[in-house]
Design a protein around this motif. Structure first.
Motif, PDB file in Angstrom:
ATOM      1  N   UNK A  98       0.843  -1.200   0.000  1.00 35.23           N
ATOM      2  CA  UNK A  98       0.000   0.000   0.000  1.00 35.23           C
ATOM      3  C   UNK A  98       0.877   1.248   0.000  1.00 35.23           C
ATOM      4  N   UNK A  99       2.118   1.081  -0.462  1.00 34.83           N
ATOM      5  CA  UNK A  99       3.020   2.207  -0.683  1.00 34.83           C
ATOM      6  C   UNK A  99       3.590   2.793   0.608  1.00 34.83           C
ATOM      7  N   UNK A 100       3.573   2.020   1.665  1.00 34.85           N
ATOM      8  CA  UNK A 100       4.278   2.440   2.874  1.00 34.85           C
ATOM      9  C   UNK A 100       5.733   1.950   2.772  1.00 34.85           C
ATOM     10  N   UNK A 101       6.627   2.442   3.630  1.00 36.54           N
ATOM     11  CA  UNK A 101       8.053   2.113   3.451  1.00 36.54           C
ATOM     12  C   UNK A 101       8.339   0.615   3.561  1.00 36.54           C
ATOM     13  N   UNK A 102       9.300   0.154   2.787  1.00 44.21           N
ATOM     14  CA  UNK A 102       9.636  -1.276   2.803  1.00 44.21           C
ATOM     15  C   UNK A 102      10.555  -1.613   3.978  1.00 44.21           C
ATOM     16  N   UNK A 103      11.423  -0.680   4.367  1.00 46.14           N
ATOM     17  CA  UNK A 103      12.446  -0.865   5.397  1.00 46.14           C
ATOM     18  C   UNK A 103      13.376  -2.046   5.085  1.00 46.14           C
ATOM     19  N   UNK A 111      10.005   2.665  -2.334  1.00 41.29           N
ATOM     20  CA  UNK A 111      10.231   1.895  -1.118  1.00 41.29           C
ATOM     21  C   UNK A 111      10.493   2.773   0.075  1.00 41.29           C
ATOM     22  N   UNK A 112      10.855   4.033  -0.190  1.00 42.56           N
ATOM     23  CA  UNK A 112      11.053   4.966   0.913  1.00 42.56           C
ATOM     24  C   UNK A 112       9.744   5.648   1.288  1.00 42.56           C
ATOM     25  N   UNK A 113       8.819   5.666   0.330  1.00 46.82           N
ATOM     26  CA  UNK A 113       7.485   6.228   0.571  1.00 46.82           C
ATOM     27  C   UNK A 113       7.547   7.653   1.117  1.00 46.82           C
ATOM     28  N   UNK A 114       8.426   8.432   0.549  1.00 41.17           N
ATOM     29  CA  UNK A 114       8.506   9.830   0.955  1.00 41.17           C
ATOM     30  C   UNK A 114       9.488  10.080   2.074  1.00 41.17           C
ATOM     31  N   UNK A 115       9.970   8.995   2.695  1.00 39.87           N
ATOM     32  CA  UNK A 115      10.972   9.162   3.748  1.00 39.87           C
ATOM     33  C   UNK A 115      12.354   9.267   3.103  1.00 39.87           C
ATOM     34  N   UNK A 116      13.344   9.585   3.900  1.00 39.05           N
ATOM     35  CA  UNK A 116      14.716   9.492   3.435  1.00 39.05           C
ATOM     36  C   UNK A 116      15.497   8.876   4.576  1.00 39.05           C
ATOM     37  N   UNK A 169       4.470   6.127  -5.536  1.00 36.50           N
ATOM     38  CA  UNK A 169       3.785   4.836  -5.488  1.00 36.50           C
ATOM     39  C   UNK A 169       2.281   4.939  -5.296  1.00 36.50           C
ATOM     40  N   UNK A 170       1.837   5.902  -4.490  1.00 37.37           N
ATOM     41  CA  UNK A 170       0.412   5.976  -4.159  1.00 37.37           C
ATOM     42  C   UNK A 170      -0.429   6.598  -5.270  1.00 37.37           C
ATOM     43  N   UNK A 201     -13.678   0.280  -1.553  1.00 41.16           N
ATOM     44  CA  UNK A 201     -12.702   0.439  -0.479  1.00 41.16           C
ATOM     45  C   UNK A 201     -11.296   0.667  -1.014  1.00 41.16           C
ATOM     46  N   UNK A 202     -11.049   0.277  -2.264  1.00 36.42           N
ATOM     47  CA  UNK A 202      -9.728   0.550  -2.838  1.00 36.42           C
ATOM     48  C   UNK A 202      -9.515   2.044  -2.995  1.00 36.42           C
ATOM     49  N   UNK A 203     -10.580   2.756  -3.289  1.00 38.36           N
ATOM     50  CA  UNK A 203     -10.420   4.193  -3.491  1.00 38.36           C
ATOM     51  C   UNK A 203      -9.995   4.867  -2.189  1.00 38.36           C
ATOM     52  N   UNK A 204     -10.306   4.226  -1.075  1.00 38.76           N
ATOM     53  CA  UNK A 204      -9.893   4.808   0.201  1.00 38.76           C
ATOM     54  C   UNK A 204      -8.400   4.610   0.454  1.00 38.76           C
ATOM     55  N   UNK A 205      -7.862   3.570  -0.185  1.00 39.96           N
ATOM     56  CA  UNK A 205      -6.464   3.245   0.091  1.00 39.96           C
ATOM     57  C   UNK A 205      -5.540   4.355  -0.392  1.00 39.96           C
ATOM     58  N   UNK A 206      -5.852   4.883  -1.552  1.00 38.48           N
ATOM     59  CA  UNK A 206      -5.017   5.944  -2.082  1.00 38.48           C
ATOM     60  C   UNK A 206      -4.986   7.154  -1.166  1.00 38.48           C
ATOM     61  N   UNK A 207      -6.048   7.312  -0.412  1.00 42.07           N
ATOM     62  CA  UNK A 207      -6.123   8.444   0.508  1.00 42.07           C
ATOM     63  C   UNK A 207      -5.462   8.085   1.831  1.00 42.07           C
ATOM     64  N   UNK A 208      -5.853   6.936   2.369  1.00 43.41           N
ATOM     65  CA  UNK A 208      -5.358   6.552   3.688  1.00 43.41           C
ATOM     66  C   UNK A 208      -3.937   5.998   3.624  1.00 43.41           C
ATOM     67  N   UNK A 209      -3.585   5.417   2.487  1.00 40.55           N
ATOM     68  CA  UNK A 209      -2.228   4.895   2.337  1.00 40.55           C
ATOM     69  C   UNK A 209      -1.947   3.671   3.168  1.00 40.55           C
ATOM     70  N   UNK A 210      -2.960   2.999   3.662  1.00 39.40           N
ATOM     71  CA  UNK A 210      -2.705   1.815   4.471  1.00 39.40           C
ATOM     72  C   UNK A 210      -3.626   0.684   4.111  1.00 39.40           C
ATOM     73  N   UNK A 211      -3.312  -0.498   4.599  1.00 42.40           N
ATOM     74  CA  UNK A 211      -4.148  -1.650   4.280  1.00 42.40           C
ATOM     75  C   UNK A 211      -5.506  -1.541   4.953  1.00 42.40           C
ATOM     76  N   UNK A 212      -6.526  -2.064   4.325  1.00 38.48           N
ATOM     77  CA  UNK A 212      -7.848  -2.035   4.948  1.00 38.48           C
ATOM     78  C   UNK A 212      -7.877  -2.931   6.181  1.00 38.48           C
ATOM     79  N   UNK A 213      -8.692  -2.567   7.131  1.00 36.96           N
ATOM     80  CA  UNK A 213      -8.753  -3.348   8.355  1.00 36.96           C
ATOM     81  C   UNK A 213      -9.597  -4.599   8.192  1.00 36.96           C
ATOM     82  N   UNK A 214     -10.608  -4.507   7.330  1.00 35.71           N
ATOM     83  CA  UNK A 214     -11.499  -5.650   7.155  1.00 35.71           C
ATOM     84  C   UNK A 214     -11.479  -6.104   5.704  1.00 35.71           C
TER      85      UNK A 214
END
Lengths: 331, 136
Positions: free
Chosen positions: A152-157, A187-192, A297-298, A314-327
């Motif tokens: 979901x485009x969060x950092x890979x670490x 993979x950095x998802x905006x981090x450095x 990525x997002x 619910x996929x459309x929410x992912x682009x906004x929330x940037x995280x996996x769905x809970x359910x």
């Protein structure tokens, strides 16, 4: 003498593996034998097991042991020079201060699938070190890979890589090399990721983060990066190997030739493993002219739609929330 | 045209035999490597977006019903490094494609091959690997 024999056996095993070039699955047996011969101590060569992969080649020596460039996995080395190109064996370029130039850009040097195999261990060897809760969680994750934050485009670490280039950026100031930044095309998802080279200590009881707090130092020609303060959100690999906030990693990066950068990676997490884990990854230099490109990525992530895990709603929410769905809507 | 499609399918078969799709997270849960989709239609949209490119193709069947296929590729950076650019495939162009269908949504697919009807021997975006589809 026994050790010499063991090493010779390892080399012979690798050579046989290279000649036979078994399929990736079948090759793991060879990896096991090589891994056992090489030992697991500090500075040993756990990655020797990678020699069993299809297309793998020995690309040099480190601490008197062969370094094996692993087989291509996915397209991880698509923009790199060929491992059999004579340029691979050229001299290590150096910075004005005499240290090796680790900038690259590189491909590989981590795991994009299963770090147990990608890092040179035999199948099941890493899992055998997992504490019961971690074994259970990994089994659960293997049935629900859509739960991985990275997709979901969060950092890979750490020790993740993807099929794109990455680079060490040396941050010199009037005081010298104060920081090294690690940049990945994605993979950095905006981090450095920052590695502090100015001698500072880790903060006491920091707020856990995706990349943790990294300090670095040179040990001869090896860049040693020590990191604590990780959160427990990211997965080590795409098969869901877990960890806790007790995680402490030590990366030992050694450029052994023009074309090859070796990572000896120690995972010290008493919350997850019964003992520290030693892995080896090998990065390959990219072709001349390859630069990191923009990768947001997002922007248009449609993961989970074709497989029916997510609906358009619910996929459309992912682009906004940037995280996996809970359910999960559907398994 | 029929012959070109046959060639494509043959090529796809060879690809499947020689390059088994990796169990990369995403592909096997998103797409069915045993379920191929093919068709000829009109490109309605080409998305040069991250994490992956998508090509949308409208295929009209004998009854006049239009199905829009949404075909996933690798990243636009990877496609550009292979030498393709945004002018190589445009909306409105007639193409023939082959791919692997989504496990649940069959009009979504992982693109294996794509040619313009006007230049059936010249593959567009050749070199993208389905194994990457589904990863960032």
């Amino acid at each position: 003498m026994k050790r010499m024999l063991a090493i010779s056996g390892t080399v012979l095993g690798l050579m046989l593996a290279l000649v036979v070039q078994p399929q990736a699955q079948g090759g793991r047996g060879g990896g096991q034998a090589a891994g056992q011969g090489a030992g697991r101590g500090q500075g040993a060569a756990p990655g020797a097991g990678q020699g069993a992969g299809r297309g793998a080649v020995v690309v040099g020596q480190l601490a008197g042991k062969p370094v094996v460039q692993p087989a291509q996995r996915g397209a991880s080395y698509r923009d790199s020079i060929s491992p059999t190109d004579p340029a691979m064996n050229g001299p290590v370029p150096r910075l004005a201060d005499g240290h090796p130039d680790l900038s690259g850009p590189w491909e590989g040097g981590g795991s994009d699938q299963d770090m147990e195999i990608d890092g040179g261990m035999a199948k099941g060897e890493l899992d055998a070190l997992l504490l019961p809760w971690a074994k259970t969680l990994k089994a659960e994750r293997s049935k629900a890979i859509y739960g991985e934050p990275y997709i979901y485009c969060l950092p890979m670490s750490v020790p993740r890589v993807n099929p794109y280039p990455w680079t060490f950026v040396n941050g010199y100031t009037s005081k010298g090399l104060e920081r090294i930044y690690v940049l990945h095309e994605t993979g950095d998802a905006g981090a450095h990721r920052v590695v502090y080279m100015d001698g500072r200590k880790h903060p006491v009881d920091p707020l856990p983060t995706w990349w943790g707090h990294s300090t670095g130092r040179w040990e001869g020609d090896t860049l040693v990066i020590d990191t604590t303060g990780y959160n427990d959100k990211f997965w080590f690999d795409s098969v869901g190997t877990p960890h806790t906030e007790k995680l402490h990693t030590i990366e030992r990066w050694t450029r052994i030739s023009y074309g090859t950068l070796v990572l000896d990676f120690t995972i010290d997490d008493p919350g997850t493993f019964t003992k520290p884990v030693e892995l080896r990854f090998v990065a390959r230099i990219t072709k001349p002219g390859v630069d990191l490109m923009e990768y947001i990525c997002a922007e248009n992530n449609q993961i989970g739609l074709a497989g029916g895990y997510l609906s358009k709603d619910n996929a459309s929410q992912i682009g906004i929330a940037g995280g996996p769905p809970q359910t999960p809507e559907k398994k | 045209m029929r012959m070109n499609l046959g060639l494509l399918l043959a090529g796809l078969g060879v690809f499947c035999l020689t390059a088994p799709i990796a169990a990369h997270h995403g592909f096997d849960t998103e797409y069915d490597s045993n379920k191929t989709i093919t068709g000829t239609g009109v490109v309605s949209k080409v998305e040069w977006t991250n994490p992956h490119m998508h090509v949308y193709i409208d295929v009209t069947d004998a009854s006049g019903k239009v199905t829009t296929y949404n075909l996933e590729l690798t990243s636009p950076n990877a496609i550009q490094r292979l030498g393709w650019n945004k002018n190589d495939l445009l909306a409105g162009e007639k193409v023939t494609f082959a791919g692997h269908a989504g496990r649940v949504v069959e009009s979504r697919g992982a693109l294996d091959s794509l040619v313009k009807v006007s230049a059936p021997k010249q593959e567009i975006f050749k070199g993208q690997r389905p194994a990457e589809v589904g990863s960032n």
